[in-house]
Design an enzyme around this catalytic site. Structure first.
Site, short mmCIF file in Angstrom:
data_model
loop_
_atom_site.label_atom_id
_atom_site.label_comp_id
_atom_site.label_asym_id
_atom_site.label_seq_id
_atom_site.Cartn_x
_atom_site.Cartn_y
_atom_site.Cartn_z
N CYS A 146 44.40 45.10 32.14
CA CYS A 146 45.27 44.04 32.65
C CYS A 146 44.58 43.23 33.75
O CYS A 146 45.18 42.33 34.32
CB CYS A 146 46.60 44.61 33.15
SG CYS A 146 46.42 45.73 34.53
N ASP A 163 40.21 45.20 40.70
CA ASP A 163 39.94 46.17 41.76
C ASP A 163 38.84 47.14 41.36
O ASP A 163 38.00 47.51 42.18
CB ASP A 163 41.21 46.94 42.12
CG ASP A 163 42.06 46.15 43.09
OD1 ASP A 163 41.50 45.63 44.07
OD2 ASP A 163 43.27 46.03 42.88
N HIS A 195 44.07 36.89 44.42
CA HIS A 195 45.44 36.76 43.90
C HIS A 195 45.88 35.30 43.81
O HIS A 195 46.74 34.97 43.00
CB HIS A 195 46.41 37.61 44.73
CG HIS A 195 46.30 39.06 44.36
ND1 HIS A 195 45.57 39.95 45.10
CD2 HIS A 195 46.76 39.73 43.30
CE1 HIS A 195 45.60 41.12 44.50
NE2 HIS A 195 46.33 41.03 43.41
N GLU A 233 42.01 51.76 38.46
CA GLU A 233 41.34 50.68 39.19
C GLU A 233 40.50 51.21 40.36
O GLU A 233 40.11 50.45 41.24
CB GLU A 233 42.32 49.60 39.64
CG GLU A 233 43.57 50.08 40.31
CD GLU A 233 44.55 48.94 40.63
OE1 GLU A 233 44.23 47.76 40.43
OE2 GLU A 233 45.64 49.27 41.12
C1 PEP Z 1 43.49 44.61 38.99
O1 PEP Z 1 43.13 45.08 40.06
O2 PEP Z 1 42.69 44.39 38.04
C2 PEP Z 1 44.89 44.26 38.75
C3 PEP Z 1 45.31 43.88 37.56
O3 PEP Z 1 45.75 44.32 39.80
P1 PEP Z 1 45.76 43.20 40.97
O4 PEP Z 1 44.89 42.07 40.53
O5 PEP Z 1 47.17 42.78 41.16
O6 PEP Z 1 45.23 43.95 42.13
MG MG Z 2 44.62 45.86 41.40
#
Ligand code: PEP
Ligand code: MG
Length: 544
Positions: A502, A454, A188, A430
């Site tokens: 995403c 994920d 993140h 995910e």
């Molecule tokens: C993902 O897991 O690809 C996602 C977009 O969510 P995050 O990165 O916030 O876990």
């Molecule tokens: Mg995620």
């Protein structure tokens, strides 16, 4: 000049002052302290702070769980002032010349042992409480906060790694780059750097000497190149490259206002990912056609207590209004795993990525979740808001959320508060489980958004936070992941709904054509990646 190599995870070139990110270690516990007056003052001050924390906790627990649970924290407040306990601590400090931390530790242990030895079950149970309050006080005395002062200068932060909550606390007007000796491209912190458009490098594993601090450092986030005290030639080379990157940007800027339509006429939703309402300026500046992922948990991460319904409502409403009728997909709270928040009081888990995270946490703490859902529904009256659920693994989870949403709608009707009757609910795909049951899930929701960050970690069993040692086992384009994306898109289309991506791979321009040919309808990327993706979409032919 010192040159170091790492892996670039957020492009761009930055030149600034090198600042090490330091976390305060637990103050080495001085067992003896001759200045009793100062130790007494420290202890009293910490006790007052602990009581204030407990008052906030009691208040929150009363609202969310009920009176009985809240009473525990009120008991703790009283115990901090218990005469025997306080007299023992004071005497350890004054007569035995113990430091405040040591005195509280000793008194806590003694009282706990005394309670355990009692016959009465109620008193026995108090032994845990006295340890708990003593820890609370010693934690305050040891003050684990980070010490960090950028002194008003543009700085490049060097750290072993940063947690998302550490990252959100940095002064973004001064931080112009990150260099981490550990880290992972899908972490993140890396995502945050890309969202903010700040150059970042991970895996810069070298001996970071104390003497580097405060010196000039230059980084190139696209190739992972770091130089401390750059010589004139290097500086000139990198500044020239910076100019070239700017020229490419200027070319891309011409795509603002252009459609996201392939050469053979398929319209793709090119949306942006954000973590904070303030990111909306970058979304508009980069002309994204919507927001495909608003990671709402960052509102929780930057505050000291649960954000109220009103605070959340204002944040969501602001984003929705600024997007002026374009779609805004807000993902419900995805806390847990690497995103830890103290005030949630989550248990330490051996494997938090597989534990109390995201939707699981929301379904286990319905009061917190309902507050967010009410804020979301209220904000939906001001534009085109959709709700998206993270980390779905089973059908019943989605059905339970939908029932909760019905309850929220009823409560808003009762309170005569407006909301969008047509608000759409979508889910993130995910987990491999969600992929496998995608045909069933598709019947329950209006869209899918594939969270490849994920999905990849759960598919290839490789932590998205992993460090360089595992690099060769990490394949962001693993065939299993690509197959899962295709399966998800097909399941969505069979049920008549759309599917997007995403996760970070959505911005990988080498994959855009592959995704479009698979039938992906939406790509949601960091704001700065919107125009590069648009550029490729417009040059792609989907049908052969
Ligand atoms: C993902 O897991 O690809 C996602 C977009 O969510 P995050 O990165 O916030 O876990
Ligand atoms: Mg995620």
């Amino acid at each position: 000049m010192v040159a170091i190599r790492g892996t670039g995870v957020s492009s761009g070139i930055a030149l600034g002052k090198l600042i090490y990110y330091k976390r305060k270690e637990n103050t080495p516990n001085e067992k003896f302290a001759l200045d009793s007056a100062s130790e007494l003052a420290k202890w009293k001050n910490a006790s007052e702070k602990a009581k204030k924390q407990l008052a906030v906790l009691a208040d929150r627990t009363r609202r969310e769980v009920g009176d009985e649970a809240a009473e525990l924290f009120e008991t703790h407040q009283l115990m901090i002032d218990d005469l025997d306990y306080t007299e023992r601590i004071a005497s350890l400090i004054v007569e035995n010349k113990k430091s405040a931390v040591t005195a509280v530790e000793i008194a806590g242990k003694e009282f706990s042992e005394m309670f355990v030895a009692m016959d009465d079950d109620y008193m026995k149970a108090r032994s845990v409480d006295v340890i708990d309050i003593s820890h609370r006080i010693t934690d305050i005395l040891c003050d684990n906060q980070s010490i960090f002062d950028l002194k008003g200068e543009q700085s490049i932060i060097v750290a072993d790694d940063l947690t998302p909550s550490e990252t959100v606390q940095l002064d973004k007007s001064l931080v112009i780059g990150f260099v981490l000796s550990e880290g992972n491209a899908n972490s993140h912190t890396a995502i945050l750097a890309r969202t903010l458009g700040i150059p970042a490098i991970i895996g810069a594993n070298t001996e970071w000497k104390d003497e580097y601090e405060g010196r000039q450092i230059m980084i190139d986030g696209s190739v992972g190149y770091i130089v401390i005290d750059p010589d004139d030639t290097t500086k000139e080379y990198l500044l020239k490259k910076q100019q070239e990157e700017k020229a490419v940007r200027t070319m891309l800027e011409k795509l603002k206002g252009c459609s996201d339509i392939t050469l053979d006429g398929k319209e793709i939703k090119v949306y942006a990912n954000i973590t904070h309402p303030a990111d909306i300026d970058a979304v508009i500046a980069n002309d994204a056609r919507g927001i495909g992922l608003f990671r709402s948990e960052f509102l929780y991460l930057e505050s000291d207590d649960y954000p109220t319904e009103e605070t959340q409502f204002e944040a969501y409403k602001y984003v929705v209004q600024r997007m002026n009728g374009q779609r805004v997909i807000i993902r419900t709270l995805d806390i847990g795993a690497d995103k830890k928040i103290d005030y949630f009081g989550l248990e330490n888990e051996v494997n938090p990525a597989l534990g109390m995270r995201a939707l699981r946490l929301c379904l286990s703490r319905p009061e917190i979740f309902k507050t967010q859902l009410r804020a979301l529904y209220r904000a939906s009256a001001y534009g085109k808001l959709s709700i998206m659920l993270p980390l779905v693994t089973s059908l019943w989870e989605v059905q339970e959320v939908k029932r909760m949403c019905d309850g929220v709608k009823k409560s808003l009707q009762k309170d005569m508060l407006p909301y969008d009757e047509h608000l759409e609910i979508g889910i993130m795909i995910e987990t491999p489980a969600a992929v496998m049951i995608a045909p069933d899930l598709a019947k329950e929701v209006s869209f899918f958004s594939i969270g490849t960050n994920d999905l990849l970690q759960y598919t290839v069993a490789l932590d998205r936070q992993s460090t360089a040692a595992l690099d060769r086992f990490q394949d962001n384009k693993h065939p299993a992941l690509l197959k899962m994306i295709k399966m998800t898109v097909d399941a969505a289309h069979d049920a008549g709904i759309w599917a997007g991506i995403c996760g970070e791979i959505a911005a990988d321009s080498s994959m855009t054509e592959v995704f479009l040919k698979m039938g992906v309808d939406e790509l949601s990327v960091s704001p700065r990646a919107v125009l590069p993706v648009r550029n490729i979409v417009r040059q792609t032919v989907v049908e052969k």
